[in-house]
Design a protein around this motif. Structure first.
Motif, PDB file in Angstrom:
ATOM      1  N   ASN A  39       5.749  -7.445  -0.056  1.00 48.44           N
ATOM      2  CA  ASN A  39       4.825  -6.316  -0.069  1.00 48.44           C
ATOM      3  C   ASN A  39       5.409  -5.075  -0.726  1.00 48.44           C
ATOM      4  OD1 ASN A  39       3.184  -8.005   1.358  1.00 48.44           O
ATOM      5  ND2 ASN A  39       3.374  -6.918   3.290  1.00 48.44           N
ATOM      6  N   THR A 119      -0.816  -8.199   1.801  1.00 48.01           N
ATOM      7  CA  THR A 119      -1.560  -8.700   0.645  1.00 48.01           C
ATOM      8  C   THR A 119      -2.852  -9.386   1.078  1.00 48.01           C
ATOM      9  OG1 THR A 119      -0.248 -10.735   0.683  1.00 48.01           O
ATOM     10  CG2 THR A 119       0.496  -8.972  -0.796  1.00 48.01           C
ATOM     11  N   ASN A 157      -4.080  -3.556   0.921  1.00 46.87           N
ATOM     12  CA  ASN A 157      -3.424  -4.101  -0.265  1.00 46.87           C
ATOM     13  C   ASN A 157      -3.391  -3.107  -1.425  1.00 46.87           C
ATOM     14  OD1 ASN A 157      -6.117  -4.205  -0.993  1.00 46.87           O
ATOM     15  ND2 ASN A 157      -6.169  -6.403  -1.353  1.00 46.87           N
TER      16      ASN A 157
END
Length: 184
Positions: A39, A119, A157
């Protein structure tokens, strides 16, 4: 892309919470790289002082479920009503499910690294500002100043990072992750 909810909690509440957070002894050095390398959008050697954090609640129950640690129990008892107040003041009408409560502290030299919270599609993030100062949050390239009582809602995200308080002594904020029923 993002929505700002103003005046979620009043100044007296935020001042009390700031005083409380300065006495908590569970702070750890903040790094998304170690916990969630997929991430993080920055190179690990380029990390700066990213501040401190406490994750008091996580959906998988591995951290801060409150059953063994009274500090996590207290923080969750404060964080969940903040989350509820934000949802009540937003235009979200479907049932929501809390995924994470993570408390963040920045000093004058702190700058977060650009990252995404997850995500996963359909997950939303909230940055709830506990203190007012010259710091803030950069969401998808846009700087949003830290104003106590204000919350920013955006897809988890979307790249973002925190910014320290500049000349102020400290910046506290609460990062919340959740999803709206039917969105996952």
């Amino acid at each position: 892309m993002h929505k700002i909810i103003h005046n979620v909690m009043n100044d007296d509440f935020n001042e009390m919470l700031t005083e409380d957070l300065t006495t908590v002894n569970r702070w750890t050095i903040m790094t998304d790289w170690d916990m969630y390398p997929e991430n993080n959008l920055a190179e690990p050697e380029k990390f700066s002082d990213s501040g401190l954090s406490i994750k008091s609640y996580d959906r998988d129950g591995t951290i801060g479920d409150g059953s063994l640690d009274p500090v996590f129990t207290r923080l969750n008892a404060i964080g969940k009503p903040i989350f509820d107040a934000i949802i009540e003041k937003s235009d979200i009408i479907k049932p929501v499910h809390l995924l994470r409560l993570q408390w963040n502290y920045y000093n004058a030299g702190s700058t977060g690294n650009t990252h995404v919270d997850t995500t996963e599609e359909g997950v939303q993030s909230i940055v709830y500002n506990i203190t007012t100062n010259n710091g803030g949050t950069v969401v998808d390239g846009e700087f949003i100043k830290s104003v106590a009582g204000d919350a920013i809602i955006f897809p988890s995200n979307v790249p973002h990072h925190g910014v320290g308080p500049g000349q102020a002594e400290m910046r506290f904020m609460l990062n919340i992750m959740f999803y709206v029923e039917g969105d996952l």
